[in-house]
Design a protein around this motif. Structure first.
Motif, PDB file in Angstrom:
ATOM      1  N   LYS A  60      -1.674  -8.925  23.744  1.00  0.00           N
ATOM      2  CA  LYS A  60      -1.373  -8.889  22.312  1.00  0.00           C
ATOM      3  C   LYS A  60       0.105  -8.615  22.065  1.00  0.00           C
ATOM      4  O   LYS A  60       0.753  -9.282  21.238  1.00  0.00           O
ATOM      5  CB  LYS A  60      -2.224  -7.826  21.623  1.00  0.00           C
ATOM      6  N   ALA A  61       0.664  -7.647  22.783  1.00  0.00           N
ATOM      7  CA  ALA A  61       2.069  -7.304  22.608  1.00  0.00           C
ATOM      8  C   ALA A  61       2.974  -8.449  23.046  1.00  0.00           C
ATOM      9  O   ALA A  61       4.011  -8.707  22.425  1.00  0.00           O
ATOM     10  CB  ALA A  61       2.396  -6.035  23.391  1.00  0.00           C
ATOM     11  N   ALA A  62       2.589  -9.153  24.117  1.00  0.00           N
ATOM     12  CA  ALA A  62       3.392 -10.271  24.596  1.00  0.00           C
ATOM     13  C   ALA A  62       3.393 -11.414  23.586  1.00  0.00           C
ATOM     14  O   ALA A  62       4.439 -12.035  23.332  1.00  0.00           O
ATOM     15  CB  ALA A  62       2.870 -10.761  25.940  1.00  0.00           C
ATOM     16  N   LEU A  63       2.232 -11.706  23.010  1.00  0.00           N
ATOM     17  CA  LEU A  63       2.175 -12.752  21.992  1.00  0.00           C
ATOM     18  C   LEU A  63       2.981 -12.355  20.758  1.00  0.00           C
ATOM     19  O   LEU A  63       3.649 -13.200  20.144  1.00  0.00           O
ATOM     20  CB  LEU A  63       0.721 -13.040  21.620  1.00  0.00           C
ATOM     21  N   ALA A  64       2.924 -11.077  20.399  1.00  0.00           N
ATOM     22  CA  ALA A  64       3.728 -10.596  19.266  1.00  0.00           C
ATOM     23  C   ALA A  64       5.220 -10.768  19.555  1.00  0.00           C
ATOM     24  O   ALA A  64       5.991 -11.192  18.682  1.00  0.00           O
ATOM     25  CB  ALA A  64       3.407  -9.139  18.967  1.00  0.00           C
ATOM     26  N   ASP A  65       5.639 -10.452  20.772  1.00  0.00           N
ATOM     27  CA  ASP A  65       7.037 -10.631  21.154  1.00  0.00           C
ATOM     28  C   ASP A  65       7.436 -12.104  21.068  1.00  0.00           C
ATOM     29  O   ASP A  65       8.534 -12.439  20.613  1.00  0.00           O
ATOM     30  CB  ASP A  65       7.270 -10.122  22.576  1.00  0.00           C
ATOM     31  N   CYS A  66       6.543 -12.977  21.521  1.00  0.00           N
ATOM     32  CA  CYS A  66       6.834 -14.414  21.469  1.00  0.00           C
ATOM     33  C   CYS A  66       6.958 -14.903  20.028  1.00  0.00           C
ATOM     34  O   CYS A  66       7.828 -15.732  19.717  1.00  0.00           O
ATOM     35  CB  CYS A  66       5.750 -15.196  22.199  1.00  0.00           C
ATOM     36  N   CYS A  67       6.088 -14.409  19.173  1.00  0.00           N
ATOM     37  CA  CYS A  67       6.170 -14.802  17.770  1.00  0.00           C
ATOM     38  C   CYS A  67       7.503 -14.379  17.159  1.00  0.00           C
ATOM     39  O   CYS A  67       8.087 -15.114  16.357  1.00  0.00           O
ATOM     40  CB  CYS A  67       5.008 -14.199  16.979  1.00  0.00           C
ATOM     41  N   HIS A  80       9.584 -20.961  14.487  1.00  0.00           N
ATOM     42  CA  HIS A  80       8.408 -21.812  14.652  1.00  0.00           C
ATOM     43  C   HIS A  80       7.137 -21.111  14.178  1.00  0.00           C
ATOM     44  O   HIS A  80       6.261 -21.742  13.589  1.00  0.00           O
ATOM     45  CB  HIS A  80       8.239 -22.196  16.124  1.00  0.00           C
ATOM     46  N   PHE A  81       7.022 -19.807  14.453  1.00  0.00           N
ATOM     47  CA  PHE A  81       5.777 -19.087  14.219  1.00  0.00           C
ATOM     48  C   PHE A  81       5.703 -18.391  12.864  1.00  0.00           C
ATOM     49  O   PHE A  81       4.707 -17.734  12.572  1.00  0.00           O
ATOM     50  CB  PHE A  81       5.572 -18.019  15.303  1.00  0.00           C
ATOM     51  N   GLY A  82       6.735 -18.528  12.040  1.00  0.00           N
ATOM     52  CA  GLY A  82       6.788 -17.767  10.801  1.00  0.00           C
ATOM     53  C   GLY A  82       5.552 -17.867   9.932  1.00  0.00           C
ATOM     54  O   GLY A  82       5.188 -16.916   9.241  1.00  0.00           O
ATOM     55  N   GLY A  83       4.869 -19.007   9.945  1.00  0.00           N
ATOM     56  CA  GLY A  83       3.711 -19.176   9.075  1.00  0.00           C
ATOM     57  C   GLY A  83       2.381 -18.848   9.707  1.00  0.00           C
ATOM     58  O   GLY A  83       1.330 -19.044   9.090  1.00  0.00           O
ATOM     59  N   HIS A 135      -4.179 -14.832  14.201  1.00  0.00           N
ATOM     60  CA  HIS A 135      -4.551 -16.247  14.350  1.00  0.00           C
ATOM     61  C   HIS A 135      -3.994 -16.822  15.649  1.00  0.00           C
ATOM     62  O   HIS A 135      -4.664 -17.604  16.341  1.00  0.00           O
ATOM     63  CB  HIS A 135      -4.042 -17.044  13.151  1.00  0.00           C
ATOM     64  N   VAL A 136      -2.778 -16.421  15.999  1.00  0.00           N
ATOM     65  CA  VAL A 136      -2.190 -16.871  17.264  1.00  0.00           C
ATOM     66  C   VAL A 136      -3.036 -16.380  18.440  1.00  0.00           C
ATOM     67  O   VAL A 136      -3.333 -17.140  19.375  1.00  0.00           O
ATOM     68  CB  VAL A 136      -0.735 -16.375  17.396  1.00  0.00           C
ATOM     69  N   LEU A 139      -1.486 -25.173  16.949  1.00  0.00           N
ATOM     70  CA  LEU A 139      -0.742 -24.556  15.855  1.00  0.00           C
ATOM     71  C   LEU A 139       0.278 -25.515  15.244  1.00  0.00           C
ATOM     72  O   LEU A 139       1.074 -25.107  14.391  1.00  0.00           O
ATOM     73  CB  LEU A 139      -0.015 -23.302  16.362  1.00  0.00           C
ATOM     74  N   ASP A 140       0.241 -26.787  15.703  1.00  0.00           N
ATOM     75  CA  ASP A 140       1.178 -27.807  15.206  1.00  0.00           C
ATOM     76  C   ASP A 140       2.632 -27.409  15.437  1.00  0.00           C
ATOM     77  O   ASP A 140       3.494 -27.616  14.586  1.00  0.00           O
ATOM     78  CB  ASP A 140       0.938 -28.092  13.720  1.00  0.00           C
ATOM     79  N   LEU A 141       2.901 -26.858  16.616  1.00  0.00           N
ATOM     80  CA  LEU A 141       4.257 -26.435  16.954  1.00  0.00           C
ATOM     81  C   LEU A 141       4.831 -27.361  18.022  1.00  0.00           C
ATOM     82  O   LEU A 141       5.273 -26.931  19.094  1.00  0.00           O
ATOM     83  CB  LEU A 141       4.260 -24.979  17.435  1.00  0.00           C
ATOM     84  N   ASP A 142       4.823 -28.662  17.739  1.00  0.00           N
ATOM     85  CA  ASP A 142       5.277 -29.645  18.716  1.00  0.00           C
ATOM     86  C   ASP A 142       6.762 -29.525  19.023  1.00  0.00           C
ATOM     87  O   ASP A 142       7.228 -30.020  20.048  1.00  0.00           O
ATOM     88  CB  ASP A 142       4.968 -31.061  18.199  1.00  0.00           C
ATOM     89  N   GLY A 143       7.511 -28.867  18.156  1.00  0.00           N
ATOM     90  CA  GLY A 143       8.938 -28.735  18.391  1.00  0.00           C
ATOM     91  C   GLY A 143       9.313 -27.635  19.349  1.00  0.00           C
ATOM     92  O   GLY A 143      10.497 -27.485  19.699  1.00  0.00           O
ATOM     93  N   LEU A 144       8.345 -26.846  19.806  1.00  0.00           N
ATOM     94  CA  LEU A 144       8.604 -25.734  20.723  1.00  0.00           C
ATOM     95  C   LEU A 144       8.181 -26.126  22.128  1.00  0.00           C
ATOM     96  O   LEU A 144       7.053 -26.587  22.340  1.00  0.00           O
ATOM     97  CB  LEU A 144       7.839 -24.494  20.261  1.00  0.00           C
TER      98      LEU A 144
END
Length: 234
Positions: free
Chosen positions: A28-35, A41-44, A49-50, A87-92
């Motif tokens: 959870k903490a790692a995903l939060a760091d990535c966001c 990219h992840f602002g929305g 949900h991630v 998540l429709d984040l094709d640009g990442l």
């Protein structure tokens, strides 16, 4: 709840992730760091949900890996590719995201509450070992981070090095051989109903289910490590 018979125990195996070490919190903490790192990219996307989306793709991949349908490289690559696609984040770039996640995941490794003291207490009274699924280099890195685990263990069994994953009977038989005792003399401590509880019981081991369903009458269940140490007389 099934009683645990400490008079039979000669060897105690521990699962690693979400038993001794808090994998869920680190994930959870790692995903939060990535966001935060990739906020543009992840602002929305809310973190919850991630996480849910990551689990929805990661868990089935591990199941496919366990039965030999895909390889480890597929798991490592596809879990991030499918997360970003969902998540429709094709640009990442998925490989960049994956490398960042793994780096941050390692930064957040820690004991589950009470596990460190319990491991010391049990290892002072019994011969102990580690029996874990997972990729070998990641699990060895965890053992290096917490050297008491490797130093205190008489056997370290990692599924990738054996070639089969829990709950396969083969890995439990291999672990029993490494412990040098019969199945009825082993106690296995783990959090997974399928991999740890059902796998251990099928192998003839006693099992202590960490964080399990207290309503089940066929398993010794505990969520406070002192419950286990008190039962074992540690």
């Amino acid at each position: 709840m099934t009683r645990l018979d400490p008079t039979r125990v000669r060897f105690v195996y521990f699962d690693l992730d979400d038993t001794l070490l808090d994998h869920r919190s680190a994930e959870k903490a790692a995903l939060a760091d990535c966001c935060r790192t990739f906020d543009a990219h992840f602002g929305g996307h809310p973190l919850a949900h991630v996480q849910e989306t990551y689990h929805a793709h990661n868990v089935p991949l591990w199941r496919q890996y366990a039965v030999g349908e895909i390889g480890r490289d597929d798991v490592q690559r596809l879990r991030f590719e499918r997360l970003l696609a969902a998540l429709d984040l094709d640009g990442l770039d998925a490989s960049l995201f994956g490398a960042t996640y793994l780096d941050r995941y390692a930064a957040h490794w820690d004991w589950t509450a009470g596990a460190e003291a319990a491991f010391h207490a049990i290892a002072d009274r019994y011969r102990v070992g580690i029996l874990t699924n997972g990729f070998a280099e990641v699990q060895h890195a965890k053992l290096d981070r917490f050297p008491v685990l490797g130093e205190g263990a008489d056997a370290v069994i990692i599924s990738e090095e054996v070639g089969v994953m829990k709950p396969s009977p083969a890995i439990f038989a291999h672990a029993a051989d490494a412990a040098g005792v019969g199945p009825d003399a082993i106690l296995y401590v783990g959090d997974s109903l399928h991999s740890d509880v059902e796998g251990g019981r099928a192998a003839g081991w006693q099992v202590a289910w960490y964080g399990g369903d207290a309503a089940r009458s066929d398993a010794f269940v505990f969520d406070d490590w002192t419950t286990l140490t008190d039962t074992l007389g540690c």
